[in-house]
Structures are given as structure tokens and as C-alpha cells.
Enzyme design. Structure first.
Site, mmCIF file in Angstrom:
data_model
loop_
_atom_site.group_PDB
_atom_site.id
_atom_site.type_symbol
_atom_site.label_atom_id
_atom_site.label_comp_id
_atom_site.label_asym_id
_atom_site.label_seq_id
_atom_site.Cartn_x
_atom_site.Cartn_y
_atom_site.Cartn_z
ATOM 1 N N ARG A 189 0.853 -1.199 0.000
ATOM 2 C CA ARG A 189 0.000 0.000 0.000
ATOM 3 C C ARG A 189 0.887 1.247 0.000
ATOM 4 O O ARG A 189 1.703 1.429 0.909
ATOM 5 C CB ARG A 189 -0.909 -0.004 1.236
ATOM 6 C CG ARG A 189 -1.670 1.287 1.422
ATOM 7 C CD ARG A 189 -2.583 1.234 2.639
ATOM 8 N NE ARG A 189 -3.218 2.522 2.822
ATOM 9 C CZ ARG A 189 -3.030 3.320 3.873
ATOM 10 N NH1 ARG A 189 -2.229 2.967 4.859
ATOM 11 N NH2 ARG A 189 -3.645 4.480 3.936
ATOM 12 N N HIS B 2 -2.717 11.113 1.019
ATOM 13 C CA HIS B 2 -2.127 10.901 2.337
ATOM 14 C C HIS B 2 -1.467 12.223 2.754
ATOM 15 O O HIS B 2 -0.256 12.304 2.936
ATOM 16 C CB HIS B 2 -1.132 9.733 2.299
ATOM 17 C CG HIS B 2 -0.817 9.132 3.633
ATOM 18 N ND1 HIS B 2 -0.955 7.792 3.903
ATOM 19 C CD2 HIS B 2 -0.357 9.683 4.783
ATOM 20 C CE1 HIS B 2 -0.571 7.541 5.153
ATOM 21 N NE2 HIS B 2 -0.213 8.687 5.710
ATOM 22 N N GLU C 247 -7.042 8.600 6.673
ATOM 23 C CA GLU C 247 -7.267 9.266 7.959
ATOM 24 C C GLU C 247 -7.728 10.717 7.849
ATOM 25 O O GLU C 247 -6.980 11.643 8.206
ATOM 26 C CB GLU C 247 -5.985 9.208 8.807
ATOM 27 C CG GLU C 247 -5.433 7.818 8.993
ATOM 28 C CD GLU C 247 -4.266 7.758 9.972
ATOM 29 O OE1 GLU C 247 -3.726 8.821 10.318
ATOM 30 O OE2 GLU C 247 -3.909 6.654 10.389
ATOM 31 N N ASN D 285 -7.063 1.910 10.364
ATOM 32 C CA ASN D 285 -5.723 2.040 10.926
ATOM 33 C C ASN D 285 -5.866 1.983 12.433
ATOM 34 O O ASN D 285 -6.610 2.775 13.027
ATOM 35 C CB ASN D 285 -5.083 3.380 10.532
ATOM 36 C CG ASN D 285 -4.738 3.433 9.054
ATOM 37 O OD1 ASN D 285 -4.891 2.439 8.341
ATOM 38 N ND2 ASN D 285 -4.261 4.573 8.604
ATOM 39 N N TYR E 205 -3.625 1.734 16.030
ATOM 40 C CA TYR E 205 -2.344 1.755 16.732
ATOM 41 C C TYR E 205 -2.495 1.591 18.244
ATOM 42 O O TYR E 205 -1.716 0.922 18.881
ATOM 43 C CB TYR E 205 -1.623 3.087 16.476
ATOM 44 C CG TYR E 205 -1.071 3.201 15.077
ATOM 45 C CD1 TYR E 205 0.202 2.728 14.776
ATOM 46 C CD2 TYR E 205 -1.826 3.760 14.052
ATOM 47 C CE1 TYR E 205 0.717 2.831 13.495
ATOM 48 C CE2 TYR E 205 -1.315 3.860 12.762
ATOM 49 C CZ TYR E 205 -0.045 3.393 12.494
ATOM 50 O OH TYR E 205 0.457 3.475 11.220
ATOM 51 N N GLU F 125 -3.223 -0.030 8.441
ATOM 52 C CA GLU F 125 -2.015 0.343 9.183
ATOM 53 C C GLU F 125 -2.101 -0.210 10.595
ATOM 54 O O GLU F 125 -3.161 -0.189 11.213
ATOM 55 C CB GLU F 125 -1.836 1.872 9.290
ATOM 56 C CG GLU F 125 -1.348 2.531 8.026
ATOM 57 C CD GLU F 125 -1.194 4.040 8.150
ATOM 58 O OE1 GLU F 125 -0.804 4.520 9.230
ATOM 59 O OE2 GLU F 125 -1.480 4.731 7.164
HETATM 60 C C1 BGC Z 1 -0.398 7.715 9.441
HETATM 61 C C2 BGC Z 1 1.048 7.542 9.037
HETATM 62 C C3 BGC Z 1 1.931 7.693 10.268
HETATM 63 C C4 BGC Z 1 1.538 6.637 11.274
HETATM 64 C C5 BGC Z 1 2.365 6.625 12.546
HETATM 65 C C6 BGC Z 1 -0.779 7.102 10.747
HETATM 66 O O1 BGC Z 1 -1.590 7.971 11.447
HETATM 67 O O2 BGC Z 1 -1.247 7.316 8.402
HETATM 68 O O3 BGC Z 1 1.358 8.456 8.047
HETATM 69 O O4 BGC Z 1 3.276 7.636 9.962
HETATM 70 O O5 BGC Z 1 0.207 6.823 11.657
HETATM 71 O O6 BGC Z 1 2.204 7.808 13.252
#
Ligand code: BGC
Length: 446
Positions: A76, A119, A164, A294, A296, A352
Site C-alpha cells: 500500500r 495521504h 485518515e 488504521n 495503533y 495500518e
Molecule cells: C499515518 C502515518 C503515520 C503513522 C504513525 C498514521 O496515522 O497514516 O502516516 O506515519 O500513523 O504515526
């Protein structure tokens, strides 16, 4: 217990144009908002910029070879708007050629290209005409997206309109730590609306082309939010934070409306939402083929009387990454289960997921990034379990293929499974890349 992934589950990795390409002034490209923002003193760590980044623009052949070594099913990447339209209405075939070459290389090695159209690197010409605050941005974006579909529609089968929207609107226009660095809630809301509308119009343009194959969706960064205590005040604060981060984007896309509680708050804090015109919401809610998620970290929220919206983010007891983000794979389960219950049953791709750690290159050339392996494997295990509950997650794109320009943090945060020596440009597979290679071979996780 070991859990397996289906044979057609896509194992991939993600990057984005400004974060890796470099060659900022080559191939007819003009500056984007990030070129300008990163050069303002104090905006990025040590004044880092994406001018050279990972030099992927010149080294893409080598990078695709590494992807093949790892065994990726899919890659991607994002397309840089100012390479394709360096000026308003002027198409630049040389800029497009870079992506054609990249895609050709990927296809030769049997790696599926997955393209993100935006992006965050809006061209400066567009910003100078009002950027996303100008409703015409919707037409500029649709023109840009349509050209890409026309040029690449035969070779790319998975499309993501925006990455995002929360970040391009609220980080760039409310929190001010991303380009263009504004701090104005009304502006952020206007931008979010135009970005969402441009998504709807791009999907519509895509459908009108009647391509034989090809699926299109949008990627949202969703952050599960939890109240820090059982107190009513904290619960309410968490719900507002959830509205700010998640519902403001999920509701228009899947329910054709903005959430009523947030509308009330935003109307009080701004002069009203008059930028929402009749018919906009039905355009935003155009059916999509999949949702990119995404994920995290999660957030823990407390009520705070001093903040604009009554919430503050606090930390729990989980271990954290270098970004100070709590590592909580279980929260992904809550997120996806909620998505299925409250919003949609369409296929989901995790577009992500990943972690920055303080990687050290050892004298023997090894990078023992065990913490990253642990992070990735715990999240993949969660995904495998979710699929056993029929949650229909079709693929996983880790962030990131290689270390890169981490926005305001410059090059100080390394997210890659490939280590990049920014001086020499050398790439080295970290142990996580070798681990991922083995996982892709067996398609099984323990
Ligand atoms: C984004 C990336 C970023 C990653 C880590 C995401 O919010 O799409 O561009 O590098 O998080 O912060």
C-alpha cells in the site's frame, strides 16, 4: 494455540508518498503543504523535512526487491498530488510515470498494488486557493482522482480515497501540529466535511468509469476510547472524545448523518455548520466496497473542566511505544466488534498497524527489534481471532515497510521493518522483517 489465516488473506505493508519518496523538486513536482510546513522553524523535530526522505523515488526498484524477499502479497502506497497536478488543471505525465514504473515492478514480482489517493500532501497551489477550506477543493480532488483512475485503473484493483481524514482535518486545522498548522475548530470541521465530500465524489467518479474490476474504500484511523473511571463525568467525557475521533467520521459515511450530540457541541463552539449543504450527506454516504482501518492504540479519557470539550487523555498501565502510545491489542477486538454491530458488515482491511521503537543497528549488522515483533504478532493474533468470529478482515498492512519521515517527529521515530540509514540510503532488514517473512510463508500465528 496456533491460528491460521486464509490463503487469500493479504499480508502487506504500507507507506506514503511524502514520508518516503524524497525527490521533492524532481519529475515536475511542485511543493505540497508539508514541504512548506516542515521548513518552518520549530514545526518538526530538528527541522527535518521530506526533501530527500528515503529516496524511494530513485530506489523503488531495490525497495520492491526487498518486498519480494519478505514475501509481501500486497503493498500500500500513496500518490503525491503535486506530482500529478503540479498546477491547477495541469496534468503531469512525468509524475504519473513514476507510479506506472513502480506498479510494473510490483506486478513483475507478483505483489498487489494498493493505492491511496490522498495521504496529506495537498499541493501548495491548492492551499493558496483556500485549500480544503474552499469547497472547490472537492472538484480539484475529484479531477485528480479521476485522472488516476483513468491512468492506473487497469493495474490497481484496490483503491483508498483518503488516509485518515481525522488527521488531515483535526491535526492540521485544530491541533495545529500537522500541516498547515492552523488552530481553529470551525476550520477543522469545514475541512473534514470537504474531505469527506471529496471522498464521496471520487467514489462516484470511480463507479462511473465502469472498470471491469477494482474495489474502492476509505481508510479511517479509529481509536477505541475508554473512560478512566466509572464516574458519570468520565463516561460522558469519553463519549465526547469518541465523537471527536471516531463517530464524526463513521456516522456520515455509514449513517448519512453527523452525530447529534457532537453537532450540538460544535454548533455552540463555532458559528454553526453552515458549510454542510443539502445533498452533501448522501454523497458522503455513497456505498463503498470496504473500510480501511488504521489501529495503533487506545485512549483513556477523564473529564476536565479546563478543556474546550471537557475531556483530557490520561495514561493507563500498559507498556508504551516510542510514540507514547499504549500497547493494547485487545482494544482492536472491541473496535471491530463495535464496527460490525453499529456500522457495517462490509469487508475490512487493517491498512495500518505498527510501532516505533528505539532500534539499534548492532555491529554485526543486525537489528533485534523484538519489541516490534511482539507488538505485531499480538495484533495479528487478535486479527486471526476476530476472523474466527467471522469479522471478515481481509488483509493486514503493517506500518511501515521502512523507517521514514514521521511527520512532526521527523526521522526520530522508526516504524519500519526495514531499517534505513538516512546518510547512505542503505536498507537493512530488521529481525521483524525476517519474522514477517516466516509468518507469511506459514500463514499461521502462535
Ligand atoms: C499515518 C502515518 C503515520 C503513522 C504513525 C498514521 O496515522 O497514516 O502516516 O506515519 O500513523 O504515526
Amino acid at each position: 494455540m496456533a491460528v491460521s489465516f486464509k490463503n487469500n488473506f493479504l499480508f502487506g505493508a504500507s507507506t506514503s508518498s511524502y514520508q518516503i519518496e524524497g525527490a521533492a523538486g524532481e519529475g515536475g513536482r511542485t511543493p505540497s503543504v508539508w514541504d512548506v510546513f516542515s521548513k518552518i522553524t520549530g514545526k518538526t523535530y530538528m527541522g527535518d523535512t521530506g526533501d530527500a526522505a528515503c529516496d524511494h523515488y530513485h530506489r523503488y526498484g531495490e525497495d520492491v526487491e526487498l518486498m519480494e524477499k519478505i514475501g509481501l502479497d500486497a503493498y500500500r502506497f500513496s500518490i503525491s498530488w503535486p506530482r500529478i497536478f503540479p498546477e491547477k488543471g495541469r496534468y503531469n505525465p512525468e509524475g504519473m510515470q513514476f507510479y506506472k514504473n513502480l506498479i510494473k515492478e510490483l506486478k513483475t514480482r507478483n505483489i498487489k498494488p494498493v493505492a491511496t489517493i490522498y495521504h496529506w500532501d495537498m499541493p501548495m497551489w491548492a492551499y493558496n486557493m483556500g485549500g480544503w477550506l474552499n469547497r472547490d477543493s472537492v472538484y480539484w480532488f475529484t479531477e485528480y482522482a479521476s485522472r488516476i483512475f483513468k491512468e492506473l485503473g487497469d493495474s490497481v484493483k484496490l483503491w483508498i480515497t483518503h488516509n485518515e481524514p481525522l488527521c488531515s482535518s483535526f491535526l492540521g486545522y485544530h491541533e495545529g501540529n500537522h500541516a498547515p498548522g492552523h488552530k481553529n475548530l470551525r476550520e477543522a470541521l469545514t475541512v473534514a466535511h470537504h474531505v469527506l465530500l471529496s471522498h464521496g465524489c471520487a467514489v462516484d467518479a470511480f463507479r462511473k468509469l465502469n472498470l471491469k474490476e477494482g474495489k474502492i474504500g476509505i481508510t479511517l484511523n479509529l481509536i477505541p476510547v475508554y473512560p478512566a473511571t466509572k464516574d458519570k463525568e468520565d463516561k460522558e467525557a469519553a463519549s465526547i472524545r469518541d465523537g471527536y475521533l471516531n463517530r464524526w467520521f463513521l456516522d456520515p459515511i455509514f449513517k448519512e448523518s453527523y452525530p447529534a450530540d457532537m453537532k450540538e457541541i460544535y454548533e455552540k463552539l463555532t458559528d454553526g455548520l453552515d458549510f454542510v449543504k443539502e445533498g452533501d450527506l448522501s454523497k458522503i454516504a455513497v456505498p463503498v466496497d470496504f473500510l480501511g482501518v488504521n489501529y495503533y492504540h487506545r485512549e483513556l479519557i477523564k473529564f476536565s473542566s479546563d478543556s474546550e470539550m471537557g475531556f483530557t487523555v490520561v495514561h493507563g498501565n500498559f507498556a508504551r511505544t516510542e510514540m507514547d502510545w499504549e500497547i493494547v491489542p485487545e482494544a482492536l477486538d472491541d473496535l471491530i466488534v463495535r464496527l460490525r454491530k453499529e456500522y457495517t458488515k462490509i469487508p475490512v482491511y487493517i491498512t495500518e498497524n505498527g510501532a516505533a521503537f528505539n532500534d539499534k543497528l548492532l555491529k554485526n549488522g543486525e537489528i533485534r527489534d523484538n519489541k516490534r515483533i511482539n507488538y505485531l504478532s499480538r495484533h495479528l493474533l487478535e486479527i486471526a481471532r476476530l476472523n474466527r468470529k467471522n469479522m471478515d478482515i481481509r488483509g493486514y498492512f503493517l506500518w511501515s515497510l521502512m523507517d521514514n519521515f514521521e511527520w512532526q517527529h521527523g526521522y526520530s521515530k522508526r516504524f519500519g521493518i526495514i531499517y534505513v540509514d538516512y546518510k547512505s540510503g542503505e536498507r537493512i532488514l530488521k529481525n521483524s522483517a525476517l519474522w514477517y517473512r516466516d509468518l507469511i510463508k506459514t500463514r499461521t500465528i502462535k
